[in-house]
Scaffold this motif. Sequence first.
Motif, PDB file in Angstrom:
ATOM      1  N   ASP A   1       0.810  -1.221   0.000  1.00  0.00           N
ATOM      2  CA  ASP A   1       0.000   0.000   0.000  1.00  0.00           C
ATOM      3  C   ASP A   1       0.845   1.273   0.000  1.00  0.00           C
ATOM      4  OD1 ASP A   1      -2.318  -1.417  -0.111  1.00  0.00           O
ATOM      5  OD2 ASP A   1      -2.910  -1.088   1.974  1.00  0.00           O
TER       6      ASP A   1
ATOM      7  N   GLN B   1      -7.153  11.846   6.782  1.00  0.00           N
ATOM      8  CA  GLN B   1      -8.130  10.971   6.129  1.00  0.00           C
ATOM      9  C   GLN B   1      -9.043  11.716   5.163  1.00  0.00           C
ATOM     10  OE1 GLN B   1      -9.929   7.844   8.942  1.00  0.00           O
ATOM     11  NE2 GLN B   1      -9.027   9.307  10.373  1.00  0.00           N
TER      12      GLN B   1
ATOM     13  N   LEU C   1       0.463   3.749  -2.817  1.00  0.00           N
ATOM     14  CA  LEU C   1      -0.700   4.624  -2.947  1.00  0.00           C
ATOM     15  C   LEU C   1      -0.391   6.075  -2.607  1.00  0.00           C
ATOM     16  CD1 LEU C   1      -3.356   2.197  -1.432  1.00  0.00           C
ATOM     17  CD2 LEU C   1      -3.038   2.798  -3.839  1.00  0.00           C
ATOM     18  N   HIS C   2       0.795   6.345  -2.098  1.00  0.00           N
ATOM     19  CA  HIS C   2       1.206   7.740  -1.908  1.00  0.00           C
ATOM     20  C   HIS C   2       2.313   8.077  -2.894  1.00  0.00           C
ATOM     21  CE1 HIS C   2       2.111  11.623  -0.275  1.00  0.00           C
ATOM     22  NE2 HIS C   2       3.375  11.266  -0.097  1.00  0.00           N
TER      23      HIS C   2
ATOM     24  N   THR D   1      -2.699  13.196  -1.526  1.00  0.00           N
ATOM     25  CA  THR D   1      -3.446  12.799  -2.715  1.00  0.00           C
ATOM     26  C   THR D   1      -4.690  12.006  -2.313  1.00  0.00           C
ATOM     27  OG1 THR D   1      -2.399  10.645  -3.061  1.00  0.00           O
ATOM     28  CG2 THR D   1      -1.218  12.598  -3.887  1.00  0.00           C
ATOM     29  N   ALA D   2      -5.445  11.569  -3.323  1.00  0.00           N
ATOM     30  CA  ALA D   2      -6.686  10.851  -3.050  1.00  0.00           C
ATOM     31  C   ALA D   2      -6.454   9.548  -2.303  1.00  0.00           C
ATOM     32  CB  ALA D   2      -7.418  10.574  -4.365  1.00  0.00           C
ATOM     33  N   THR D   3      -5.276   8.948  -2.477  1.00  0.00           N
ATOM     34  CA  THR D   3      -5.012   7.643  -1.857  1.00  0.00           C
ATOM     35  C   THR D   3      -3.899   7.686  -0.815  1.00  0.00           C
ATOM     36  OG1 THR D   3      -3.563   7.089  -3.733  1.00  0.00           O
ATOM     37  CG2 THR D   3      -5.855   6.323  -3.847  1.00  0.00           C
ATOM     38  N   SER D   4      -3.463   8.882  -0.441  1.00  0.00           N
ATOM     39  CA  SER D   4      -2.358   8.981   0.521  1.00  0.00           C
ATOM     40  C   SER D   4      -2.697   8.326   1.856  1.00  0.00           C
ATOM     41  CB  SER D   4      -1.966  10.437   0.744  1.00  0.00           C
ATOM     42  OG  SER D   4      -1.323  10.983  -0.386  1.00  0.00           O
ATOM     43  N   TRP D   5      -3.923   8.504   2.346  1.00  0.00           N
ATOM     44  CA  TRP D   5      -4.246   8.001   3.674  1.00  0.00           C
ATOM     45  C   TRP D   5      -4.010   6.490   3.783  1.00  0.00           C
ATOM     46  CZ3 TRP D   5      -4.277   8.584   8.543  1.00  0.00           C
ATOM     47  CH2 TRP D   5      -4.908   7.641   9.377  1.00  0.00           C
ATOM     48  N   GLN D   6      -4.373   5.733   2.739  1.00  0.00           N
ATOM     49  CA  GLN D   6      -4.164   4.288   2.798  1.00  0.00           C
ATOM     50  C   GLN D   6      -2.691   3.963   3.000  1.00  0.00           C
ATOM     51  OE1 GLN D   6      -6.241   5.956   0.647  1.00  0.00           O
ATOM     52  NE2 GLN D   6      -7.455   4.470  -0.543  1.00  0.00           N
TER      53      GLN D   6
END
Length: 343
Positions: free
Chosen positions: A8, A72, A11-12, A122-127
């Motif tokens: 994961d 988040q 994703l950032h 970004t849109a997927t940074s939190w994951q």
Amino acid sequence: MKIIFSEDHELHQSPGELFLGGFTEAFEKPERARLVLARAREVGLGPVLAPESFALEAITRIHDPALVELLQTAHAQWLASGRSGAAYPYTWAARGMRTDRVSKEIDGKLGFHSFDCGTPITATSWQAIKASADVALTGAKLLNDGEESAFALCRPPGHHATASQFGGYCFLNNAAIAAQSLLDQGAKRVAILDVDYHHGNGTQDIFYHRDDVLFVSLHGDPDQEFPYMLGFADETGAGAGEGCNVNYPLPWGTEWENWSAALEDGLQRINAYAPDMVQVSLGVDTYKNDPISHFKLEHEHFTRMGARIKSLNRPTLFVMEGGYAVAEIGINAVNVLTGFEAA
């Protein structure tokens, strides 16, 4: 040595950062973790484990819940405000401004909870951020379960993140979260040795008033180097934490002889503290060819570093931090670990 790693981390991906007056490709990139993992597998360092998933309470033991919530939701709020792309902070709570309240708008929230413009969301940074913390927490759990050592291959890194602010490529302080987990599971004292080129200002800030964590950092002199406003030798802790913060600021051009002398002194301080467990914030941007650093360590010095850390003879968790000479990052990081294992 068991390695904890999450896919994961991919994703950032920062779209870029300001550097030397221009907008350039981000130095903190997914290839960093990929190459460290590839090198660890190449030398047979140990099995690779996926992280367990931990409740957010393990994170909010260290971090302000408002920061965790922002990480988040920031990108969704950014899009809702009419923007596109990654969310970049561009204004900050400077001296003379109010810090007792936070704006309702996303720009104000980002400015309140960050300290630089090089750490976009970004849109997927939190994951990726959450997975990185889970990697560190899984490493701590391995030590609690009796492992003598483990390597938490965290990305994004963490040591610049304070309890309530992100910056310096860091969102959550993985090392601090893991240290708190060790303490919550029964350790009385934990020592954190930060060998990254840049001062771990977030880790220092989090534990500065506490005596259950000793923070020892070797880093570029803040008179010359990021984060500039913390990491001086006269910062020794406060209140109950007096004497539990040890900084070794070193000038540009520092070579192994002087760097290792500081390491030896730091190891003596750790031994005197007598921690139950040790964590190493493992940054390898002290390498001579690192593009944003100014120390002169060679490949073999990282092996010697690992051997010296092993002399502490305590359960040890390595937590990955910086290192931006991407082609060599795997060699240098894994040299520390193999040097530790062979000692």
